[in-house]
Scaffold this active site. Structure first.
Site, short mmCIF file in Angstrom:
data_model
loop_
_atom_site.label_atom_id
_atom_site.label_comp_id
_atom_site.label_asym_id
_atom_site.label_seq_id
_atom_site.Cartn_x
_atom_site.Cartn_y
_atom_site.Cartn_z
N ASP A 235 0.50 -1.34 -0.40
CA ASP A 235 0.05 -0.61 -0.05
C ASP A 235 0.87 1.01 0.37
O ASP A 235 2.20 1.21 0.41
CB ASP A 235 -1.43 0.47 1.31
CG ASP A 235 -2.06 0.60 1.06
OD1 ASP A 235 -2.43 1.04 0.18
OD2 ASP A 235 -2.14 1.62 1.99
N ASP A 556 -1.53 -1.08 5.54
CA ASP A 556 -2.96 -0.79 6.88
C ASP A 556 -3.94 -0.22 7.44
O ASP A 556 -4.72 0.23 8.36
CB ASP A 556 -1.87 0.69 7.16
CG ASP A 556 -1.66 1.85 6.44
OD1 ASP A 556 -2.87 1.89 5.40
OD2 ASP A 556 -1.70 3.33 7.09
N ASP A 560 -7.33 -2.97 2.91
CA ASP A 560 -5.83 -3.98 2.78
C ASP A 560 -6.36 -5.12 2.95
O ASP A 560 -5.32 -5.64 2.91
CB ASP A 560 -4.74 -3.07 3.10
CG ASP A 560 -4.38 -1.56 2.91
OD1 ASP A 560 -4.81 -1.64 1.09
OD2 ASP A 560 -4.18 -1.22 3.90
#
Length: 935
Positions: A235, A556, A560
């Site tokens: 990410d 985080d 995700d």
């Protein structure tokens, strides 16, 4: 956020963003029987609705069958079921009575499947190897006992023609017991009991050390899996970047500052206007607060962009709080809140002289068009013509945009007190502005990230960025991180384009299409949680490359979660990460530092190397000990290595060796070689060369000592000694030499990739040094003072020197073996490699189905529950209608029985049959009038 909301729109259920995320995570346990399903066909079954609008509508439009609000929609059902054969296995199981509801067999099956899934690749390889070694040891042990018994029987009763006398029976029994003990000794030495211990020690030691490297390992097998990682999908926000919008460039007073300008270089009048414009023209709920912990960064509360601007004020050594206290929120005269149309925010205040001043900020391309003046270096407004604006765009705005910065223009305008402007006429109000400055804002890359990514790439791991941000920002950040390099052949895609490329005209995801994209894909922008999940699943399932991919995912946020769950190893951020992300992950980075992933790779590779080192050492001992015991027993009717001695050797090569070799610390050199992926063999050809090479050396010397040792040392021979004879120096020397060779070979076993310097870093592992020296000391005690229990006779100093000298020869011989190129030894084979079929858990090989996603199982279960519910309603309506019509109770029971058996037979129907049945069940004409009416 700013208190200007007019409406709240909420979305619930499986088709909302959160619903999709939690379904992908497999968290819909209680809702699975209630929620409505949209069964959209996927490449290998049903598919979740895509999260982004375009992909979702595309997939939904292409669906031939949809379960909406519990009703089967019209459409070509046959086409939608064209791949239903793949689902037959799952459906057949699900169509049985729901025992899980009563706590029956289903729970046990689920537990069994959970247990199967927890078995890692390394454990699978070790299990397979241990079984093979165990079988070989059992065969050798049985052959040894049979040969010894036959040899003794033939020699005693056939050749020497001795009769079996009753008084001799105890002696014969003792011989047979001795033969049996020798057989058990061979078996004990052959079976690698220390293998599970070595794995456990290595993993436990690594996990403990990884805690110090800020890697909190939640699942043990994630540690060794990370060693084989070939790809990392990361990410962006909060992982590669700090998730703190920060002003990094500014254009103030006709000067373009590439860094935060020195406060003394800005005119005082300009500075005052700038501070007031930012402090007043932003939500008062947006603040910069002191850090919670000493040494941490200040906390940003509220709108991230406004936090960046307030941070800019603080970086200029100014304070916004006094400005806000002088002009509290209730004194603000008029506020034009930010919206997507005007792309700016403006606040009007009343000055002490009763005139008005409006501060405005927004996207530079919008606000600059409304500016007719700009402040110069002296803080005075000068004319700002269209050509000046074009030049500014070319020299300031575009360079900032190329660096991946968001450009924001801060401006103001003064209004007279009389006549008061028409504040509702926005077109006139938001015009004729004076530009104060233009700033470039970015979410800065974490300082440690570029170096960490460079190390990953050097280690052969491909890093990909998967983010919800726009593609231009993502590409700029990827360049800064070093994920992509200008001039390389790579792909940067948005989620919409990604979906268009991986789906066929029916909206189905095809693995072949994914295989064309993922090898070159480096940035996936504007991606939804489903896109992330699809990409990770596509890379893991791909057989496009010879080497199967092992994928790690970092993230985080809750979005995700599905990708973290699907990945071979999921990394969640410990500080900024949400609970959902942490729960879905395998390893938590307690410092939110991407460079900790590199340490995890090092430790993961070290675990594999530690196991391989132990295997190399143990298999050498196994081969030598088994051949010595077997050959010695067959030739001399006795093993040169006695049972108690072999148990001591077993203790050395199992417990002590696993402790010594499994606690080797990792080095940076582990990152210099390419990853092996899923196909890494436990025993490489180089290791096989080392095992066989050292076995040849040890066997040659042991057999030399066995047959000519008594002449070399001028001692009595220990061969063919009668039962219960005292220990001989001859066999003690053989035992002592064997142990010395194992001790020095343990040093050789520290290197498994053909390295020459086997002493490199040996003193960094005190456990290894302690075990080697401790084993040597215990060996001296056993030989000199062991006596009859250990079948040892005390040795002279010169005999000890010879034993140590022969043992030292192992180190010299190791250099000779390292000189021989492995490529020349074509006959050597690798061992401990799983086949592709063995890599896939049993439950995923049902009727040649590729991996069935958990979410897809949930959707299928919904279909089956729908079928079952419809059948139950049919049954009830049949019974009610029967009683209404006055028919006999027996007739009702017969019809009820036939309907129930019909529903039970659904599981066993072929695909076309089930389609026709589903057509019949969903068609009102097939139901009784009452049922059709109720439907």
């Amino acid at each position: 956020m700013e208190g200007s909301g007019r409406m709240v729109v909420t979305a619930v259920g499986v088709n909302s963003q959160t619903g999709i995320i939690f379904t992908l995570l497999g968290a819909g346990g209680e809702e699975e029987e209630k929620k409505d399903k949209k069964g959209v066909k996927k490449g290998d079954g049903l598919q979740l609705p895509a999260a982004d609008g375009a992909a979702g509508s595309n997939a939904t439009d292409s669906a031939n069958t949809s379960l909406v609000n519990g009703k089967m929609q019209d459409g070509n059902v046959d086409a939608s079921q064209s791949k239903a054969k793949q689902q037959d296995g799952a459906a057949a199981m699900e169509m049985q009575p729901l025992k899980s509801a009563e706590g029956g067999d289903a729970d046990d099956k689920k537990k069994a499947n959970m247990h199967k899934k927890e078995k890692s690749v390394l454990q699978g390889k070790l299990t397979k190897l241990a079984v093979q070694i165990g079988k070989a040891g059992l065969v050798m042990s049985a052959i040894t006992v049979i040969i010894l018994v036959l040899y003794f029987t033939v020699d005693t009763f056939v050749v020497n023609k001795k009769p079996w006398l009753p008084e001799c029976t105890p002696v014969y029994v003792q011989y047979f017991v001795k033969f049996f003990i020798i057989g058990v000794t061979v078996l004990v030495v052959a079976v690698p009991e220390g293998l599970p211990l070595a794995v456990t020690i290595s993993l436990a030691y690594s996990v403990k050390k990884m805690m110090k490297d800020n890697n909190l390992v939640r699942h043990l097998d994630a540690c060794e899996t990370m060693g084989n990682a070939t790809a990392i999908c990361s990410d962006k926000t909060g992982t590669l970047t700090t998730n703190r919008m920060t002003v990094v460039q500014a254009y103030v007073g006709d000067v373009h500052y590439k860094e935060i300008p020195d406060p003394s270089s800005i005119n005082a009048k300009t500075m005052e206007l700038l501070v007031n414009a930012i402090a007043i023209n932003s939500a008062y709920t947006t603040k910069i607060l002191p850090p919670e912990k000493e040494g941490a960064l200040p906390r940003q509360v509220g709108n991230k962009t406004e936090c960046g601007l307030l941070g800019f004020v603080l970086d200029l050594k100014q304070d916004y709080e006094p400005v806000r206290s002088q002009m509290p929120e209730e004194k603000l005269y008029k506020v034009y809140t930010f919206n997507s149309v005007r792309k700016s925010m403006s606040t009007v205040i009343k000055l002490p002289d009763e005139s008005f001043r409006m501060y405005s900020k927004g996207a530079s391309e919008i606000v600059l068009k409304k500016c007719c003046k700009i402040l110069n270096g002296a803080g005075e407004p000068r004319v700002f013509r269209p050509r000046d604006r074009d030049e500014m765009v070319k020299k300031v705005i575009e360079p900032m945009a190329c660096d991946g910065l968001r450009t924001i223009c801060v401006a103001y305008r003064d209004f007279p007190s009389s006549p008061e402007p028409d504040w509702d006429n926005e077109n006139d109000i938001l015009n004729d502005l004076t530009c104060i400055c233009v700033v470039g804002i970015e979410d800065p890359v974490r300082p440690e990230v570029p170096e960490a990514i460079r190390k990953c790439q050097r280690a052969g791991i491909t890093v990909r960025m998967v983010t919800g941000d726009n593609i231009n920002t993502a590409r700029a950040i990827a360049i800064k991180c070093g994920i992509i390099h200008p001039g390389e052949d790579f792909l940067c895609l948005e989620g919409k384009e990604f979906n268009r490329r991986i789906r066929n005209e029916k909206g189905e995801i095809e693995q072949e299409r994914i295989d064309k994209i993922w090898p070159k894909l480096r940035v996936l922008a504007r991606s939804s949680p489903t896109d992330k999940h699809t990409l990770v699943k596509g890379i893991i399932d791909s057989t496009h490359t010879e080497q199967r991919q092992v994928v790690a995912v970092t993230g985080d946020g809750t979005n995700d979660g599905p990708a973290l769950k699907k990945a071979d190893v999921g990394f969640a951020m410990g500080i900024a990460g949400t609970d959902v992300a942490k729960e879905a992950s395998d390893i938590i980075l307690t410092d939110d530092n991407f460079s900790s992933i590199v340490k995890a790779v090092m430790w993961g590779r070290n675990v594999y190397d530690s196991i391989s080192k132990f295997l190399q050492f143990q298999l050498t001992v196994n081969v030598v000990a088994v051949i010595v015991a077997f050959t010695g027993a067959c030739i001399t009717q006795d093993s040169p290595l006695k049972a108690v001695q072999m148990l001591w050797v077993n203790l050395i090569m199992d417990t002590f060796a696993s402790l010594a070799l499994a606690t080797e610390p990792p080095t940076e050199t582990l990152l210099l070689r390419k990853p092996y992926g899923r196909n890494k063999p436990l025993i490489s050809r180089t290791m096989m060369k080392n095992i066989l090479g050292h076995a040849v050396y040890q066997l040659t010397l042991i057999f030399t000592l066995l047959f000519v040792g008594e002449k070399m040392f001028q001692i009595d021979s220990g061969r063919n000694a009668p039962l219960h004879s005292p220990p001989s120096e001859h066999y003690t020397i053989i035992f002592n030499t064997f142990v010395m060779m194992q001790l020095f070979n343990e040093i050789n076993a520290r290197k498994i990739h053909g390295e020459r310097n086997v002493f490199d870093g040996i003193f960094r592992n005190p456990i290894f040094c302690t075990i080697v020296l401790g084993t040597f000391a215990i060996q001296i005690v056993i030989v000199q003072f062991g006596g009859k229990p250990f079948s040892c006779s005390p040795l002279q100093l010169d005999q000890w020197m010879w034993c140590i000298f022969i043992g030292l020869g192992e180190l010299v011989w190791g250099q000779v073996i390292a000189t021989i190129p492995t490529s020349r030894l074509k006959f050597l084979k690798e061992a401990g490699r799983l086949t592709q079929k063995e890599e896939i858990p049993e439950e995923e090989l049902n009727e040649d189905v590729e991996e069935i996603d958990h979410a897809e199982r949930e959707l299928r279960r919904g279909q089956i529950l729908w079928f079952r519910g419809l059948n139950r309603i049919q049954t009830q309506i049949e019974v009610v209608n029967t009683f209404k019509s006055g028919a006999s109770f027996q007739g009702a029971l017969r019809r009820q029985s036939s309907v129930t058996s019909q529903s039970q037979d659904v599981a066993n129907l072929s695909s076309p049959s089930r389609v026709s049945l589903s057509n019949a069940l969903s068609s009102p004409t097939s139901l009784p009038p009452a049922a059709a009416g109720q439907g």
